[in-house]
Design a protein around this motif. Sequence first.
Motif, PDB file in Angstrom:
ATOM      1  N   CYS A  15      43.897  40.315  43.847  1.00 41.82           N
ATOM      2  CA  CYS A  15      43.053  39.359  43.108  1.00 41.82           C
ATOM      3  C   CYS A  15      41.907  40.072  42.361  1.00 41.82           C
ATOM      4  N   ILE A  16      41.766  39.738  41.099  1.00 43.94           N
ATOM      5  CA  ILE A  16      40.722  40.361  40.265  1.00 43.94           C
ATOM      6  C   ILE A  16      39.327  40.000  40.790  1.00 43.94           C
ATOM      7  N   SER A  17      39.167  38.789  41.306  1.00 44.53           N
ATOM      8  CA  SER A  17      37.856  38.399  41.859  1.00 44.53           C
ATOM      9  C   SER A  17      37.453  39.345  42.983  1.00 44.53           C
TER      10      SER A  17
ATOM     11  N   CYS B 246      37.187  36.127  38.048  1.00 43.29           N
ATOM     12  CA  CYS B 246      38.331  35.740  37.215  1.00 43.29           C
ATOM     13  C   CYS B 246      38.507  34.227  37.345  1.00 43.29           C
TER      14      CYS B 246
ATOM     15  N   CYS C 166      48.476  33.816  36.879  1.00 43.24           N
ATOM     16  CA  CYS C 166      47.669  34.864  37.528  1.00 43.24           C
ATOM     17  C   CYS C 166      48.082  36.238  36.985  1.00 43.24           C
ATOM     18  N   PRO C 167      47.151  36.979  36.399  1.00 35.80           N
ATOM     19  CA  PRO C 167      47.509  38.248  35.734  1.00 35.80           C
ATOM     20  C   PRO C 167      48.096  39.292  36.671  1.00 35.80           C
ATOM     21  N   THR C 168      47.781  39.178  37.973  1.00 39.82           N
ATOM     22  CA  THR C 168      48.202  40.234  38.900  1.00 39.82           C
ATOM     23  C   THR C 168      49.240  39.777  39.927  1.00 39.82           C
TER      24      THR C 168
ATOM     25  N   ALA D 246      41.213  32.705  35.645  1.00 41.63           N
ATOM     26  CA  ALA D 246      42.526  32.412  35.047  1.00 41.63           C
ATOM     27  C   ALA D 246      43.251  31.275  35.761  1.00 41.63           C
ATOM     28  N   CYS D 247      43.200  31.264  37.097  1.00 40.80           N
ATOM     29  CA  CYS D 247      43.967  30.239  37.822  1.00 40.80           C
ATOM     30  C   CYS D 247      43.251  28.886  37.814  1.00 40.80           C
TER      31      CYS D 247
ATOM     32  N   LEU E 193      48.950  35.151  43.668  1.00 34.76           N
ATOM     33  CA  LEU E 193      49.110  33.835  44.315  1.00 34.76           C
ATOM     34  C   LEU E 193      50.545  33.590  44.770  1.00 34.76           C
TER      35      LEU E 193
HETATM   36  S1  SF4 Z   1      41.145  34.668  40.495  1.00 35.47           S
HETATM   37 FE1  SF4 Z   1      43.095  33.557  40.473  1.00 35.47          FE
HETATM   38  S2  SF4 Z   1      44.106  34.173  38.562  1.00 35.47           S
HETATM   39 FE2  SF4 Z   1      42.466  35.626  38.918  1.00 35.47          FE
HETATM   40  S3  SF4 Z   1      43.468  37.318  39.943  1.00 35.47           S
HETATM   41 FE3  SF4 Z   1      42.612  35.987  41.563  1.00 35.47          FE
HETATM   42  S4  SF4 Z   1      44.260  34.591  42.093  1.00 35.47           S
HETATM   43 FE4  SF4 Z   1      44.808  35.558  40.146  1.00 35.47          FE
END
Ligand code: SF4
Length: 297
Positions: free
Chosen positions: A206-208, A233, A191-193, A235-236, A196
Motif C-alpha cells: 500500500c502506497i499509504s 494515496c 489500486c496501483p500496487t 486512489a481506492c 487490495l
Molecule cells: S491507499 Fe488504496 S489504492 Fe492506494 S495503494 Fe493503498 S490500497 Fe491501493
Amino acid sequence: MESLLKKARECGFDACGVVPVDVLSRERERLERWIGQGFHAGMNYMANNIEKRENPALLVEGACSVIVTLTNYYTPKLQSEGIPVVARYAYGKDYHRVVKDRLFKLHTCLEEVTGRKITGRAFVDSAPVFEHEWARRAGLGWIGRNSLLIHPRLGSYCFIGVIISDFEPSRYSLPEERNFCGQCNRCVETCPTGALSSHEVNANLCISYNSIERKDDIPSEIKKKMGDRFFGCDACQEVCPWNRKAVLHHVEEFSPNEWLMRMSRDEWLALDEEAFQVRFKESPLQRPGLERIKHNL
Ligand code: SF4
Ligand code: SF4
C-alpha cells in the motif's frame, strides 16, 4: 439516543451512533490472520494490546457503550496540476487533535444532559480499537472492498472518533448488516500496487503505508507505481461510486494549506526545516517529517 445525536450534531459531527460494549472475537481472529500473513508490514504495534482491542471494557473499566462519530473531511478542491500529491486527509490540520477536541466537548455535553459524571475515554485512530467494526455496528455504514467504512450519504472521506464510557443511552443504534459494494470491484482493480483483496489491505504494497509509516527505503516496484504521490494515496476512494455524493466538509481546521496546494517538487526539495515548521506546523506531514518527505520525493 435522540439527545446524543442532537448533541453530536451540535459538536460538529456529521453522523453518530452508539452500541453496547461487546467482545469482538471475530475481528480479533481476522486481525490475527492478517498479521500472520505479514500484511501489517512494519506496523508491529498492530499486534500489541490485542485483548484490549477485542474487549473495550479492558481499555475503560466499567465501560458499557461505544459512541461512534464520523467527521467528513471531503473537499472537491485539488492541488494544482503537476505538483507533488498528498492524500486529501492531509490538506489541513492534523485530524487527531481536531476530532478529539470535539469528542471531549461531546463528553461534557453528555454529562450535562445526564446530570452525572461519565467515566470514559476518547479515541481517534491512535489506540487499539476496531473503529470500523464499531462504526458498522453503530449503523454508520459498511466496510467496503477498500477496507474503509462507507457511509451511505457521506461516503468514505470521514474520520472515525469513538468514546468508550459508562454512558447508557435510552436505546442503542441498529447495526448495518448489509454491504452495498455489490458487484463493484473498482477499488481493487484501480489500486496501483494490487494491495487490495477481499476487504483487506496488504500494507507491504500500500502506497499509504510506504509513504507515511515506512522507516526504511521504499521498494523499487512500489516507487515505480507511486506516480506523483509522496504522502498517502486516495486512489481506492476516488473511484468509489459512493463518494460521488460526498459534499464539502464544514471544518475550518481542514481548510487546505495553501503552501501544500501549490508547492512544486523543486520547492519541496529546497525547503529547510525552519520553513517546514512554519508552513506545516499542525499538519499531518509532521508525522514523516521533512527528511522523509524529501526521501519520498
Ligand atoms: S491507499 Fe488504496 S489504492 Fe492506494 S495503494 Fe493503498 S490500497 Fe491501493
Ligand atoms: S469502489 Fe466499489 S467495491 Fe470498492 S469500496 Fe467502493 S463500492 Fe465497494
